[in-house]
Design an enzyme around this catalytic site. Structure first.
Site, PDB file in Angstrom:
ATOM      1  N   ARG A 291       0.850  -1.178   0.000  1.00 18.16           N
ATOM      2  CA  ARG A 291       0.000   0.000   0.000  1.00 18.16           C
ATOM      3  C   ARG A 291       0.890   1.234   0.000  1.00 18.16           C
ATOM      4  NH1 ARG A 291      -4.289   1.195   4.738  1.00 18.16           N
ATOM      5  NH2 ARG A 291      -2.405   1.703   5.866  1.00 18.16           N
TER       6      ARG A 291
ATOM      7  N   THR B  71      -0.736   7.639  -0.888  1.00 17.41           N
ATOM      8  CA  THR B  71      -2.044   7.567  -1.561  1.00 17.41           C
ATOM      9  C   THR B  71      -2.927   6.466  -0.975  1.00 17.41           C
ATOM     10  OG1 THR B  71      -1.256   5.957  -3.167  1.00 17.41           O
ATOM     11  CG2 THR B  71      -0.979   8.292  -3.737  1.00 17.41           C
TER      12      THR B  71
ATOM     13  N   ASP C 171       1.151  -1.965  12.186  1.00 13.11           N
ATOM     14  CA  ASP C 171       1.533  -2.426  10.854  1.00 13.11           C
ATOM     15  C   ASP C 171       2.017  -3.873  10.949  1.00 13.11           C
ATOM     16  OD1 ASP C 171       3.194  -2.990   8.499  1.00 13.11           O
ATOM     17  OD2 ASP C 171       2.876  -0.882   8.022  1.00 13.11           O
TER      18      ASP C 171
ATOM     19  N   ASP D 199       5.477  -4.757   9.333  1.00 11.96           N
ATOM     20  CA  ASP D 199       6.593  -4.188  10.095  1.00 11.96           C
ATOM     21  C   ASP D 199       6.820  -4.953  11.397  1.00 11.96           C
ATOM     22  OD1 ASP D 199       7.112  -2.311   8.189  1.00 11.96           O
ATOM     23  OD2 ASP D 199       6.202  -0.629   9.266  1.00 11.96           O
TER      24      ASP D 199
HETATM   25  C1  PRP Z   1      -0.674  -4.182   4.816  1.00 13.63           C
HETATM   26  C2  PRP Z   1      -1.485  -5.431   5.033  1.00 13.63           C
HETATM   27  C3  PRP Z   1      -2.382  -5.455   3.831  1.00 13.63           C
HETATM   28  C4  PRP Z   1      -2.633  -3.976   3.575  1.00 13.63           C
HETATM   29  C5  PRP Z   1      -3.998  -3.621   4.085  1.00 13.63           C
HETATM   30  O1  PRP Z   1       0.326  -4.395   3.894  1.00 13.63           O
HETATM   31  O2  PRP Z   1      -0.696  -6.572   5.179  1.00 13.63           O
HETATM   32  O3  PRP Z   1      -1.802  -6.076   2.693  1.00 13.63           O
HETATM   33  O4  PRP Z   1      -1.639  -3.253   4.325  1.00 13.63           O
HETATM   34  O5  PRP Z   1      -4.305  -2.302   3.788  1.00 13.63           O
HETATM   35  P1  PRP Z   1      -5.437  -1.929   2.726  1.00 13.63           P
HETATM   36  O6  PRP Z   1      -6.620  -2.772   3.034  1.00 13.63           O
HETATM   37  O7  PRP Z   1      -5.687  -0.467   3.007  1.00 13.63           O
HETATM   38  O8  PRP Z   1      -4.899  -2.149   1.352  1.00 13.63           O
HETATM   39  P2  PRP Z   1       1.423  -3.267   3.516  1.00 13.63           P
HETATM   40  O9  PRP Z   1       0.930  -2.447   2.377  1.00 13.63           O
HETATM   41  O10 PRP Z   1       1.817  -2.529   4.745  1.00 13.63           O
HETATM   42  O11 PRP Z   1       2.615  -4.135   2.944  1.00 13.63           O
HETATM   43  P3  PRP Z   1       3.563  -5.172   3.713  1.00 13.63           P
HETATM   44  O12 PRP Z   1       2.728  -6.395   4.023  1.00 13.63           O
HETATM   45  O13 PRP Z   1       4.621  -5.429   2.706  1.00 13.63           O
HETATM   46  O14 PRP Z   1       4.074  -4.505   4.955  1.00 13.63           O
HETATM   47  N1  URA Z   2      -1.970  -2.404   7.215  1.00  6.44           N
HETATM   48  C1  URA Z   2      -1.546  -2.809   8.427  1.00  6.44           C
HETATM   49  O1  URA Z   2      -0.583  -3.588   8.539  1.00  6.44           O
HETATM   50  N2  URA Z   2      -2.192  -2.349   9.506  1.00  6.44           N
HETATM   51  C2  URA Z   2      -3.232  -1.521   9.426  1.00  6.44           C
HETATM   52  O2  URA Z   2      -3.797  -1.130  10.472  1.00  6.44           O
HETATM   53  C3  URA Z   2      -3.666  -1.101   8.151  1.00  6.44           C
HETATM   54  C4  URA Z   2      -3.007  -1.571   7.057  1.00  6.44           C
END
Ligand code: PRP
Ligand code: URA
Length: 209
Positions: free
Chosen positions: A104, A108, A200, A203
């Site tokens: 994400r 944006t 997150d 993370d």
């Molecule tokens: C997080 C999570 C989802 C997304 C959810 O991933 O694991 O994939 O955010 O958010 P959304 O419903 O608003 O799209 P992130 O984009 O942080 O990537 P990562 O798993 O690589 O940390």
């Molecule tokens: N992605 C995450 O990992 N946590 C949140 O709360 C939203 C998006």
């Protein structure tokens, strides 16, 4: 909210989700607990998985039993979805695993796709899309679009924490997708994080905060 949103209720699950929510939970415990939660949730998600009747011979006589009717494909959304895969494989050790890379954009909040590798004939299998967080729904929708293009009709989405905004976004577009979550949280904050949520997930799993 919707007949295809299933909030899995179990005291063990609630206790483990509390550990995951706790900001003081260390990485090792977070990883282990996420995996355990994924296993518990899989038990419930597969309650109605199609089976076929087979004959089995016990040491005493023949009887009837069952085996899964279809292969199973797990599709984690990278990265955080990976943290649930080992737990699911405890119960479905023969499952195939496809990968969808979506992150994400921090500004944006829109999904950015960067990787795709799916097993052949994935549409002939029982498919479980896996990501612990359903926030705006952007990442899930991008992944669901990809899977639907493969001809998958019955799609199950296993997440841990869902926001109402994300559930609505997915079901407005794909009302048939079955969403399984351990909790439906209150709302998103201004940065698209789930409240109360657990922060997150990627993370916390990988130490990139
Ligand atoms: C997080 C999570 C989802 C997304 C959810 O991933 O694991 O994939 O955010 O958010 P959304 O419903 O608003 O799209 P992130 O984009 O942080 O990537 P990562 O798993 O690589 O940390
Ligand atoms: N992605 C995450 O990992 N946590 C949140 O709360 C939203 C998006």
């Amino acid at each position: 909210m919707s007949e295809n949103l299933h909030i899995i209720e179990h005291p063990l699950l609630k206790a483990k989700l509390t550990v995951l929510r706790d900001k003081n939970t260390n990485r090792q415990t977070f990883r282990r607990t996420l995996s355990e939660v994924a296993m518990l949730m899989t038990y419930d998600l597969t309650r109605n998985i199609p089976v076929k009747s087979i004959e089995v011979e016990t040491p005493l006589e023949k009887t009837r039993g069952v085996e899964l009717h279809k292969d199973v494909t797990l599709v984690p959304i990278l990265r955080a979805g990976l943290g649930m895969i080992d737990g699911i494989l405890e119960l479905l050790p023969n499952a195939r695993v496809g990968h969808i890379g979506v992150y994400r954009d921090k500004t944006t909040l829109l999904p950015v796709e960067y990787y795709l590798k799916l097993p052949d004939n994935v549409n002939e299998t029982f498919v479980i899309l896996v990501d612990p967080m359903l926030a705006t729904g952007g990442s899930a929708l991008a992944a669901i679009e990809i899977l639907k293009k493969q001809g998958i009709k019955d799609l199950n989405f296993l997440c841990l924490v869902a926001a109402p905004e994300g559930v609505k976004a997915v079901h407005d577009r794909f009302p048939d997708v079955r969403i399984f979550a351990a909790a439906l949280d209150r709302q998103l904050n201004d940065h698209g994080y789930i409240l109360p949520g657990l922060g997150d997930a990627g993370d916390r799993l990988y130490g990139t905060e």
